[in-house]
Design a protein around this motif. Structure first.
Motif, PDB file in Angstrom:
ATOM      1  N   ARG A 215       0.830  -1.207   0.000  1.00 24.30           N
ATOM      2  CA  ARG A 215       0.000   0.000   0.000  1.00 24.30           C
ATOM      3  C   ARG A 215       0.864   1.257   0.000  1.00 24.30           C
ATOM      4  NH1 ARG A 215      -4.542  -1.942   4.513  1.00 24.30           N
ATOM      5  NH2 ARG A 215      -5.201  -3.792   3.359  1.00 24.30           N
ATOM      6  N   MET A 216       1.918   1.257   0.817  1.00 28.85           N
ATOM      7  CA  MET A 216       2.798   2.417   0.878  1.00 28.85           C
ATOM      8  C   MET A 216       3.507   2.634  -0.452  1.00 28.85           C
ATOM      9  SD  MET A 216       4.257   1.795   4.761  1.00 28.85           S
ATOM     10  CE  MET A 216       5.499   3.096   4.675  1.00 28.85           C
ATOM     11  N   ALA A 217       3.975   1.532  -1.056  1.00 22.70           N
ATOM     12  CA  ALA A 217       4.671   1.649  -2.344  1.00 22.70           C
ATOM     13  C   ALA A 217       3.720   2.134  -3.431  1.00 22.70           C
ATOM     14  CB  ALA A 217       5.282   0.305  -2.731  1.00 22.70           C
ATOM     15  N   SER A 218       2.490   1.630  -3.426  1.00 21.22           N
ATOM     16  CA  SER A 218       1.519   2.058  -4.432  1.00 21.22           C
ATOM     17  C   SER A 218       1.175   3.538  -4.269  1.00 21.22           C
ATOM     18  CB  SER A 218       0.250   1.214  -4.314  1.00 21.22           C
ATOM     19  OG  SER A 218      -0.724   1.657  -5.230  1.00 21.22           O
ATOM     20  N   LEU A 219       1.003   3.976  -3.028  1.00 21.40           N
ATOM     21  CA  LEU A 219       0.729   5.394  -2.778  1.00 21.40           C
ATOM     22  C   LEU A 219       1.858   6.275  -3.297  1.00 21.40           C
ATOM     23  CD1 LEU A 219      -1.119   7.519  -1.327  1.00 21.40           C
ATOM     24  CD2 LEU A 219       0.388   7.229   0.650  1.00 21.40           C
ATOM     25  N   ARG A 220       3.089   5.856  -3.006  1.00 23.36           N
ATOM     26  CA  ARG A 220       4.245   6.637  -3.430  1.00 23.36           C
ATOM     27  C   ARG A 220       4.319   6.714  -4.962  1.00 23.36           C
ATOM     28  NH1 ARG A 220       5.217   9.888  -1.655  1.00 23.36           N
ATOM     29  NH2 ARG A 220       5.621  11.004  -3.581  1.00 23.36           N
ATOM     30  N   ALA A 221       4.092   5.558  -5.628  1.00 21.26           N
ATOM     31  CA  ALA A 221       4.170   5.538  -7.090  1.00 21.26           C
ATOM     32  C   ALA A 221       3.068   6.385  -7.714  1.00 21.26           C
ATOM     33  CB  ALA A 221       4.076   4.096  -7.587  1.00 21.26           C
ATOM     34  N   GLU A 222       1.849   6.268  -7.175  1.00 19.75           N
ATOM     35  CA  GLU A 222       0.734   7.038  -7.731  1.00 19.75           C
ATOM     36  C   GLU A 222       0.928   8.527  -7.489  1.00 19.75           C
ATOM     37  OE1 GLU A 222      -1.739   6.022  -9.605  1.00 19.75           O
ATOM     38  OE2 GLU A 222      -1.029   3.950  -9.564  1.00 19.75           O
ATOM     39  N   ALA A 223       1.485   8.892  -6.340  1.00 20.52           N
ATOM     40  CA  ALA A 223       1.739  10.311  -6.050  1.00 20.52           C
ATOM     41  C   ALA A 223       2.787  10.867  -7.007  1.00 20.52           C
ATOM     42  CB  ALA A 223       2.196  10.467  -4.601  1.00 20.52           C
ATOM     43  N   GLU A 224       3.864  10.114  -7.203  1.00 25.92           N
ATOM     44  CA  GLU A 224       4.923  10.571  -8.112  1.00 25.92           C
ATOM     45  C   GLU A 224       4.401  10.730  -9.531  1.00 25.92           C
ATOM     46  OE1 GLU A 224       8.051   7.758  -7.658  1.00 25.92           O
ATOM     47  OE2 GLU A 224       8.736   8.587  -5.728  1.00 25.92           O
ATOM     48  N   ALA A 225       3.490   9.825  -9.936  1.00 25.72           N
ATOM     49  CA  ALA A 225       2.925   9.926 -11.287  1.00 25.72           C
ATOM     50  C   ALA A 225       2.116  11.207 -11.464  1.00 25.72           C
ATOM     51  CB  ALA A 225       2.045   8.708 -11.569  1.00 25.72           C
ATOM     52  N   ARG A 226       1.678  11.785 -10.358  1.00 23.87           N
ATOM     53  CA  ARG A 226       0.910  13.028 -10.404  1.00 23.87           C
ATOM     54  C   ARG A 226       1.762  14.237 -10.026  1.00 23.87           C
ATOM     55  NH1 ARG A 226      -2.055   8.768  -9.254  1.00 23.87           N
ATOM     56  NH2 ARG A 226      -4.250   8.632  -9.906  1.00 23.87           N
ATOM     57  N   GLY A 227       3.083  14.032  -9.919  1.00 24.04           N
ATOM     58  CA  GLY A 227       3.984  15.130  -9.619  1.00 24.04           C
ATOM     59  C   GLY A 227       4.000  15.539  -8.162  1.00 24.04           C
ATOM     60  N   LEU A 228       3.568  14.665  -7.259  1.00 27.60           N
ATOM     61  CA  LEU A 228       3.541  14.973  -5.830  1.00 27.60           C
ATOM     62  C   LEU A 228       4.691  14.267  -5.125  1.00 27.60           C
ATOM     63  CD1 LEU A 228      -0.301  14.555  -5.191  1.00 27.60           C
ATOM     64  CD2 LEU A 228       0.961  16.669  -5.679  1.00 27.60           C
ATOM     65  N   GLY A 229       5.542  15.023  -4.453  1.00 29.69           N
ATOM     66  CA  GLY A 229       6.695  14.463  -3.774  1.00 29.69           C
ATOM     67  C   GLY A 229       6.351  13.987  -2.373  1.00 29.69           C
ATOM     68  N   PRO A 230       7.330  13.396  -1.671  1.00 26.49           N
ATOM     69  CA  PRO A 230       7.095  12.880  -0.316  1.00 26.49           C
ATOM     70  C   PRO A 230       6.743  13.955   0.693  1.00 26.49           C
ATOM     71  CG  PRO A 230       9.441  12.793  -0.897  1.00 26.49           C
ATOM     72  CD  PRO A 230       8.696  13.124  -2.144  1.00 26.49           C
ATOM     73  N   GLU A 231       7.052  15.204   0.388  1.00 29.44           N
ATOM     74  CA  GLU A 231       6.649  16.278   1.297  1.00 29.44           C
ATOM     75  C   GLU A 231       5.142  16.552   1.196  1.00 29.44           C
ATOM     76  OE1 GLU A 231       7.705  18.297  -2.607  1.00 29.44           O
ATOM     77  OE2 GLU A 231       8.353  16.574  -1.419  1.00 29.44           O
ATOM     78  N   HIS A 232       4.508  16.027   0.154  1.00 31.66           N
ATOM     79  CA  HIS A 232       3.072  16.215  -0.032  1.00 31.66           C
ATOM     80  C   HIS A 232       2.270  14.953   0.327  1.00 31.66           C
ATOM     81  CE1 HIS A 232       4.799  19.226  -2.908  1.00 31.66           C
ATOM     82  NE2 HIS A 232       3.901  19.991  -2.292  1.00 31.66           N
ATOM     83  N   VAL A 233       2.775  13.798  -0.058  1.00 33.81           N
ATOM     84  CA  VAL A 233       2.060  12.528   0.149  1.00 33.81           C
ATOM     85  C   VAL A 233       3.007  11.552   0.828  1.00 33.81           C
ATOM     86  CG1 VAL A 233       0.879  10.605  -0.966  1.00 33.81           C
ATOM     87  CG2 VAL A 233       0.633  12.923  -1.893  1.00 33.81           C
ATOM     88  N   ARG A 234       2.616  11.024   1.978  1.00 33.59           N
ATOM     89  CA  ARG A 234       3.493  10.123   2.728  1.00 33.59           C
ATOM     90  C   ARG A 234       2.667   9.166   3.581  1.00 33.59           C
ATOM     91  NH1 ARG A 234       4.707  12.474   8.166  1.00 33.59           N
ATOM     92  NH2 ARG A 234       3.294  14.256   8.445  1.00 33.59           N
ATOM     93  N   SER A 235       3.367   8.191   4.176  1.00 35.88           N
ATOM     94  CA  SER A 235       2.742   7.211   5.056  1.00 35.88           C
ATOM     95  C   SER A 235       3.396   7.248   6.426  1.00 35.88           C
ATOM     96  CB  SER A 235       2.881   5.792   4.482  1.00 35.88           C
ATOM     97  OG  SER A 235       2.260   5.672   3.219  1.00 35.88           O
ATOM     98  N   VAL A 236       2.607   7.025   7.476  1.00 35.31           N
ATOM     99  CA  VAL A 236       3.135   6.827   8.828  1.00 35.31           C
ATOM    100  C   VAL A 236       2.556   5.519   9.343  1.00 35.31           C
ATOM    101  CG1 VAL A 236       3.424   9.285   9.308  1.00 35.31           C
ATOM    102  CG2 VAL A 236       1.265   8.188   9.862  1.00 35.31           C
ATOM    103  N   VAL A 237       3.366   4.724  10.047  1.00 37.83           N
ATOM    104  CA  VAL A 237       2.929   3.390  10.459  1.00 37.83           C
ATOM    105  C   VAL A 237       2.399   3.401  11.893  1.00 37.83           C
ATOM    106  CG1 VAL A 237       4.463   2.188   8.868  1.00 37.83           C
ATOM    107  CG2 VAL A 237       5.283   2.753  11.157  1.00 37.83           C
TER     108      VAL A 237
END
Length: 356
Positions: A215-237
């Motif tokens: 789930r975390m990897a998919s979120l990161r990939a989908e965010a990057e595809a939309r030009g959103l970096g980790p400062e915008h979209v991230r996960s906390v466990v």
């Protein structure tokens, strides 16, 4: 306490020898068809059932399968996922007159110890294995023991899981049933991005679990595809509990640039998140939008009702149980995908406030 009927009781009632009863009940030649039918009718009248321990010692099946949960005990009483999963498993096993041996342990090492003990005692014919890890010792252990297994929630699309013997020789794959977590996360991000959200935080489950990582990897990939970096979209466990879900929500909403949308890995944490937002005076969805990964009655009765991923968790359990029974009947191992989840938009998601 009433005494259990024995083969001797059946023989006496049917007027035959004990050996004839044994032949009839174990489908062995040596008795006529009429005698076999009479013996079985008497056994049913007396309520006789085979002794699973004795059958195991003789090399026959135990008539039971096992399920071990290595999860924090405090999360099991409130999380609906496992209740629904077990209900689906039990539906299939009950129809097949197969018992479910269930145990909760405090970690993966203890879980492996249970498998070794069950194998040595011939307590179960196979096991259903949940919560695949990113670095998982269980497939190899089960292969070494020769204990049939179905991995629930293993990564899909690559076929069954490989397994090996202790000496390194192959034993063939283990079966698996899986859900498309990547596509589910894509649905969630499509929904939030389409509403205008650009700062999104994923309140994830336990680190080390394979589906958490997916789930975390998919979120990161989908965010990057939309030009959103980790400062915008991230996960906390977290540990999936309402307490940690609330604590994580409080932390991220207190940041200088807080997210405008939160995605929770289960319904319990999402409901806790709504409570925190109310405590902080942040309207849902006016100030913060929220999505729950698993739909449940909690999501539908909470105000506002939670946008959630709807999936047939009981059906997931039925699929796993059916696959294990098929393996025990001699079918080759395989990977089977469950019904794909769908996002159900409700009142907890809306466009972000213009000030953010």
């Amino acid at each position: 306490m009433a005494r259990r009927p024995t083969i001797k009781d059946i023989a006496r009632r049917a007027g035959v020898s004990e050996s004839a009863v044994s032949f009839a009940l174990n489908d062995r030649p040596g008795v006529s068809r009429d005698t076999r039918a009479r013996i079985r009718r008497v056994a049913e009248e007396l309520g006789w059932q085979p002794n699973s321990a004795a059958r195991a010692l003789s090399g026959e099946r135990s008539g039971a399968v096992g399920l071990v949960l290595a999860r924090p005990a405090q999360t099991l009483g409130v999380e609906s996922f496992f209740l629904q999963l077990v209900s689906g498993i039990q539906e299939v096993l009950s129809a097949g007159r197969v018992a479910l041996l269930f145990q909760v342990v405090d970690g993966i090492d203890a879980e492996c110890a249970v498998y070794r003990r069950w194998w040595a005692e011939r307590r179960v014919d196979g096991v259903l294995v949940v919560d695949p890890r990113t670095d998982d010792p269980r497939p190899q252990l089960l292969a070494q023991l020769g204990l049939p297994a179905v991995m629930i929630g293993a990564a899909g699309g690559t076929g069954p899981l490989p397994s090996v013997r202790a000496d390194g020789s192959g034993t063939g794959p283990l079966s698996s049933v899986w859900a498309d977590d990547a596509r589910a996360m894509t649905q969630v991000l499509d929904h939030l991005y389409g509403l205008g959200h650009r700062r999104i935080t994923h309140i994830a489950g336990l680190p080390g679990l394979a589906h958490t990582a997916r789930r975390m990897a998919s979120l990161r990939a989908e965010a990057e595809a939309r030009g959103l970096g980790p400062e915008h979209v991230r996960s906390v466990v977290t540990d999936y509990s309402d307490a940690e879900g609330a604590a994580a929500t409080r932390r991220v909403l207190a940041e200088p640039e807080p997210p405008t949308a939160l995605v929770y890995d289960n319904d319990v944490m999402a409901v806790a998140g709504i409570a925190v937002a109310a405590e902080l005076g942040m309207a849902v969805p006016g100030r913060i939008s929220m999505v729950a990964w698993d739909d449940s009655a909690l999501c539908r009765v909470t105000h506002p009702r939670l946008t959630a991923l709807v999936r047939d968790t009981a059906g997931f359990g039925r699929l796993a149980a059916e696959e294990l029974l098929a393996v025990l009947a001699g079918s080759p191992p395989r990977a089977r995908e469950s019904e794909r989840p769908r996002l159900e938009p409700r009142e907890s998601t809306a466009p972000p406030p213009t000030a953010y």
